[in-house]
Design a protein around this motif. Structure first.
Motif, PDB file in Angstrom:
ATOM      1  N   LEU A 186       0.847  -1.196   0.000  1.00 44.10           N
ATOM      2  CA  LEU A 186       0.000   0.000   0.000  1.00 44.10           C
ATOM      3  C   LEU A 186       0.881   1.244   0.000  1.00 44.10           C
ATOM      4  CD1 LEU A 186      -2.554  -1.095   2.763  1.00 44.10           C
ATOM      5  CD2 LEU A 186      -3.029  -0.917   0.305  1.00 44.10           C
ATOM      6  N   PRO A 187       0.375   2.347  -0.527  1.00 47.20           N
ATOM      7  CA  PRO A 187       1.188   3.574  -0.567  1.00 47.20           C
ATOM      8  C   PRO A 187       1.554   4.063   0.826  1.00 47.20           C
ATOM      9  CG  PRO A 187      -0.751   3.762  -1.989  1.00 47.20           C
ATOM     10  CD  PRO A 187      -0.943   2.526  -1.171  1.00 47.20           C
ATOM     11  N   ILE A 188       2.730   4.641   0.935  1.00 47.26           N
ATOM     12  CA  ILE A 188       3.140   5.283   2.180  1.00 47.26           C
ATOM     13  C   ILE A 188       2.105   6.358   2.534  1.00 47.26           C
ATOM     14  CG2 ILE A 188       4.784   7.004   3.050  1.00 47.26           C
ATOM     15  CD1 ILE A 188       5.836   4.316   3.517  1.00 47.26           C
ATOM     16  N   GLY A 189       1.697   6.354   3.793  1.00 47.86           N
ATOM     17  CA  GLY A 189       0.670   7.293   4.232  1.00 47.86           C
ATOM     18  C   GLY A 189      -0.698   6.664   4.338  1.00 47.86           C
ATOM     19  N   THR A 190      -0.840   5.434   3.837  1.00 47.29           N
ATOM     20  CA  THR A 190      -2.106   4.702   3.930  1.00 47.29           C
ATOM     21  C   THR A 190      -2.030   3.718   5.085  1.00 47.29           C
ATOM     22  OG1 THR A 190      -2.450   4.826   1.535  1.00 47.29           O
ATOM     23  CG2 THR A 190      -3.706   3.168   2.736  1.00 47.29           C
ATOM     24  N   ILE A 191      -3.071   3.710   5.914  1.00 51.89           N
ATOM     25  CA  ILE A 191      -3.174   2.705   6.965  1.00 51.89           C
ATOM     26  C   ILE A 191      -4.562   2.071   6.890  1.00 51.89           C
ATOM     27  CG2 ILE A 191      -1.626   4.077   8.437  1.00 51.89           C
ATOM     28  CD1 ILE A 191      -4.063   4.559  10.291  1.00 51.89           C
ATOM     29  N   ALA A 192      -4.718   0.926   7.509  1.00 47.69           N
ATOM     30  CA  ALA A 192      -6.027   0.279   7.620  1.00 47.69           C
ATOM     31  C   ALA A 192      -6.385   0.178   9.093  1.00 47.69           C
ATOM     32  CB  ALA A 192      -6.007  -1.104   6.987  1.00 47.69           C
ATOM     33  N   ALA A 193      -7.628   0.540   9.431  1.00 49.53           N
ATOM     34  CA  ALA A 193      -8.068   0.552  10.825  1.00 49.53           C
ATOM     35  C   ALA A 193      -8.355  -0.836  11.358  1.00 49.53           C
ATOM     36  CB  ALA A 193      -9.309   1.433  10.971  1.00 49.53           C
ATOM     37  N   THR A 194      -8.736  -1.762  10.475  1.00 50.44           N
ATOM     38  CA  THR A 194      -9.006  -3.146  10.861  1.00 50.44           C
ATOM     39  C   THR A 194      -8.551  -4.061   9.731  1.00 50.44           C
ATOM     40  OG1 THR A 194     -11.240  -3.237   9.904  1.00 50.44           O
ATOM     41  CG2 THR A 194     -11.057  -2.461  12.189  1.00 50.44           C
ATOM     42  N   VAL A 195      -8.491  -5.346  10.023  1.00 50.58           N
ATOM     43  CA  VAL A 195      -8.181  -6.345   9.001  1.00 50.58           C
ATOM     44  C   VAL A 195      -9.224  -7.450   9.055  1.00 50.58           C
ATOM     45  CG1 VAL A 195      -5.690  -5.896   9.030  1.00 50.58           C
ATOM     46  CG2 VAL A 195      -6.661  -7.655  10.539  1.00 50.58           C
ATOM     47  N   ASP A 196      -9.321  -8.174   7.964  1.00 50.72           N
ATOM     48  CA  ASP A 196     -10.257  -9.297   7.887  1.00 50.72           C
ATOM     49  C   ASP A 196      -9.594 -10.419   7.091  1.00 50.72           C
ATOM     50  OD1 ASP A 196     -12.656 -10.816   7.966  1.00 50.72           O
ATOM     51  OD2 ASP A 196     -13.157 -10.121   5.959  1.00 50.72           O
ATOM     52  N   GLY A 197      -9.534 -11.611   7.672  1.00 47.41           N
ATOM     53  CA  GLY A 197      -9.016 -12.742   6.915  1.00 47.41           C
ATOM     54  C   GLY A 197      -7.982 -13.591   7.624  1.00 47.41           C
ATOM     55  N   PHE A 198      -7.479 -13.165   8.788  1.00 52.21           N
ATOM     56  CA  PHE A 198      -6.532 -14.005   9.508  1.00 52.21           C
ATOM     57  C   PHE A 198      -7.206 -15.319   9.906  1.00 52.21           C
ATOM     58  CE2 PHE A 198      -3.903 -10.141  10.787  1.00 52.21           C
ATOM     59  CZ  PHE A 198      -2.824 -10.507   9.991  1.00 52.21           C
ATOM     60  N   LEU A 199      -6.468 -16.422   9.761  1.00 50.83           N
ATOM     61  CA  LEU A 199      -7.028 -17.755   9.960  1.00 50.83           C
ATOM     62  C   LEU A 199      -6.585 -18.362  11.287  1.00 50.83           C
ATOM     63  CD1 LEU A 199      -6.212 -19.160   6.391  1.00 50.83           C
ATOM     64  CD2 LEU A 199      -8.346 -18.056   7.143  1.00 50.83           C
ATOM     65  N   ALA A 200      -7.453 -19.169  11.874  1.00 49.15           N
ATOM     66  CA  ALA A 200      -7.036 -20.011  12.989  1.00 49.15           C
ATOM     67  C   ALA A 200      -6.052 -21.051  12.449  1.00 49.15           C
ATOM     68  CB  ALA A 200      -8.244 -20.699  13.610  1.00 49.15           C
ATOM     69  N   SER A 201      -5.091 -21.452  13.254  1.00 49.11           N
ATOM     70  CA  SER A 201      -4.080 -22.384  12.740  1.00 49.11           C
ATOM     71  C   SER A 201      -3.520 -23.266  13.848  1.00 49.11           C
ATOM     72  CB  SER A 201      -2.931 -21.628  12.057  1.00 49.11           C
ATOM     73  OG  SER A 201      -2.163 -20.914  13.015  1.00 49.11           O
ATOM     74  N   SER A 202      -2.953 -24.391  13.422  1.00 49.72           N
ATOM     75  CA  SER A 202      -2.237 -25.302  14.318  1.00 49.72           C
ATOM     76  C   SER A 202      -0.895 -25.636  13.682  1.00 49.72           C
ATOM     77  CB  SER A 202      -3.027 -26.599  14.537  1.00 49.72           C
ATOM     78  OG  SER A 202      -4.279 -26.345  15.147  1.00 49.72           O
ATOM     79  N   LYS A 203       0.170 -25.497  14.438  1.00 47.75           N
ATOM     80  CA  LYS A 203       1.517 -25.837  13.979  1.00 47.75           C
ATOM     81  C   LYS A 203       1.977 -27.059  14.777  1.00 47.75           C
ATOM     82  CE  LYS A 203       1.096 -21.426  12.658  1.00 47.75           C
ATOM     83  NZ  LYS A 203       0.821 -20.955  11.296  1.00 47.75           N
ATOM     84  N   PHE A 204       2.524 -28.042  14.092  1.00 47.32           N
ATOM     85  CA  PHE A 204       2.954 -29.233  14.816  1.00 47.32           C
ATOM     86  C   PHE A 204       4.059 -29.960  14.062  1.00 47.32           C
ATOM     87  CE2 PHE A 204      -0.842 -30.018  12.341  1.00 47.32           C
ATOM     88  CZ  PHE A 204      -0.635 -31.229  11.695  1.00 47.32           C
TER      89      PHE A 204
END
Length: 431
Positions: free
Chosen positions: A211-229
């Motif tokens: 994203l361009p410098i100076g742009t921010i996002a107030a929230t995000v959508d899409g992070f997944l639950a995960s298991s590492k093993f």
């Protein structure tokens, strides 16, 4: 407070480059924790270290004693004081810094991750850290995900709180979290109780999207639950030419697992992911392999979907072991939860950032992928009635995260700092 941010810019650059040049892997960030702590201590924060900061038994994927001992000796050689090292010994890295203004107000918490990745950084002169002489000094270790910037932003926030504490109100908790990579560290801080009774929680990430410098996002959508093993297969070695029938081939069990795991049906309720990222097996061309090892993960759009993937993966792994008459051991080494940002914070953040000289645009939401163990912190705050969000800070990305040539525009550092300052001010953090 644009003058404050402008004044901080050279220091932000210096901190970032210093952190970048000495990266440390999860639960081995001894030097990094010490350097952070000394700055925060100098600013007047109360420092909580070791078992004060982390629930020892809630950590996942802690390196073995040999690795920990080696890095502790290196930390001592780098000047980490024994009194600090004693509290961190055994992989109890990271810290929590607190400031109580002793004036009634909200309890606001910020999380900044501090670990690096097992990647060898490029020495290509087109790579800015190599060109300007602050590339990683540590073999096979690199800040390839922006955590060097996140720590820097955290110190900037701390500097602001210390400088303006006389007009601030409420309590501030800054969590400098170890072992974000692999979803290993946030749960240990959450279980220690640091997110209890928090009114507002903020974390964020440099990049993820270009994203361009100076742009921010107030929230995000899409992070997944995960298991590492990790999966260890144990069989029986034998001469491959003279007595192959006496062997029990762990390599084949691992290979059958690796190929069949990708056949798990997708779930109709949402996104799923699976990956086998590492396989090690065997000792020689004429030996039936007695041992094999996998590092892998599952992901799902929700906790329920991820549990489906984990259950199916476990079934396939055990079936592959049974097929080749070997045993298997499945060891959890990391976990993340699904994350839903508090939408009520969007208008607050947009309004707060209108007065910024650094922020040009605030996106209400940005689509992301991957997983984040800050989910444990966010979910704990929200479960207790608080609000929480995860921001993005825009930068040009010529290479993706976790790439040997990853880098970000350092102009993003004052922008992110100003965003958090505006949030503090906009949330009635000033008396």
């Amino acid at each position: 407070m644009s003058d404050f941010v402008s004044h901080m810019e050279p220091k932000l650059i210096s901190w970032r480059q210093s952190f970048h040049s000495y990266p440390e892997l999860g639960f081995m960030e001894y030097v990094t924790t010490y350097r952070l702590g000394k700055v925060l201590e100098g600013l007047g924060f109360t420092i909580h270290l070791g078992e004060e900061a982390l629930e020892r038994d809630a950590r996942l994927g802690v390196p073995n004693k040999t690795e920990l001992d080696k890095h502790e000796l290196q930390a001592k050689a780098k000047g980490v004081e024994e009194s600090w090292l004693a509290k961190m010994r055994g992989g109890l890295t990271g810290l929590v810094a607190t400031w109580d203004t002793e004036r009634p107000g909200d309890h606001v918490a910020f999380r900044f991750d501090i670990d690096a990745l097992p990647i060898t950084e490029t020495k290509d002169t087109n790579h800015i850290p190599a060109k300007e002489g602050f590339h990683s000094m540590i073999d096979q270790t690199m800040h390839a995900c922006g955590h060097d910037g996140h720590m820097t932003i955290g110190l900037g926030v701390a500097s602001y709180i210390a400088a303006y504490q006389s007009i601030l109100k409420g309590k501030f908790t800054l969590l400098f979290q170890p072992a974000e990579e692999g979803g290993r560290g946030a749960k240990a801080m959450t279980e220690k109780g640091w997110l209890d009774n928090v009114d507002y929680f903020y974390s964020g990430h440099i990049g993820i999207q270009s994203l361009p410098i100076g742009t921010i996002a107030a929230t995000v959508d899409g992070f997944l639950a995960s298991s590492k093993f990790n999966v260890t297969f144990s069989g029986v070695a034998s001469h491959a030419g003279m007595h192959p029938e006496l062997g029990k081939n762990a390599l084949l069990a691992a290979a059958v697992s690796a190929t069949n795991l990708y056949t798990i049906p997708r779930h109709s309720d949402g996104i799923t992911r699976i990956n086998v990222g590492k396989m090690v097996a065997g000792s020689g061309r004429n030996i039936i392999p007695s041992d094999a090892f996998l590092e892998m993960e599952t992901r799902g759009e929700t906790k329920k979907i991820n549990e489906y993937m984990l259950t199916e993966a476990t079934r396939i792994i055990k079936a592959a072991a049974g097929m080749h008459d070997v045993t298997c051991e499945i060891t959890p080494v990391g976990i993340t939860e699904e994350m839903i940002c508090s939408e009520a914070l969007i208008p607050t953040i947009i309004e707060a950032c209108k007065s910024s000289d650094y922020i040009k645009e605030v996106l209400p939401v940005a689509k992301v992928s991957g997983s984040e163990d800050a989910s444990f912190m966010m979910n704990r705050v929200q479960q207790q009635g608080g609000k929480a969000t995860y921001l993005l800070f825009g930068t040009e990305l010529n290479y993706p995260h976790h790439h040997q040539a990853f880098d970000f525009q350092e102009d993003v550092l004052p922008i992110a700092l100003d965003a958090f300052i505006k949030i503090i001010e906009g949330g009635s953090g000033i008396e």
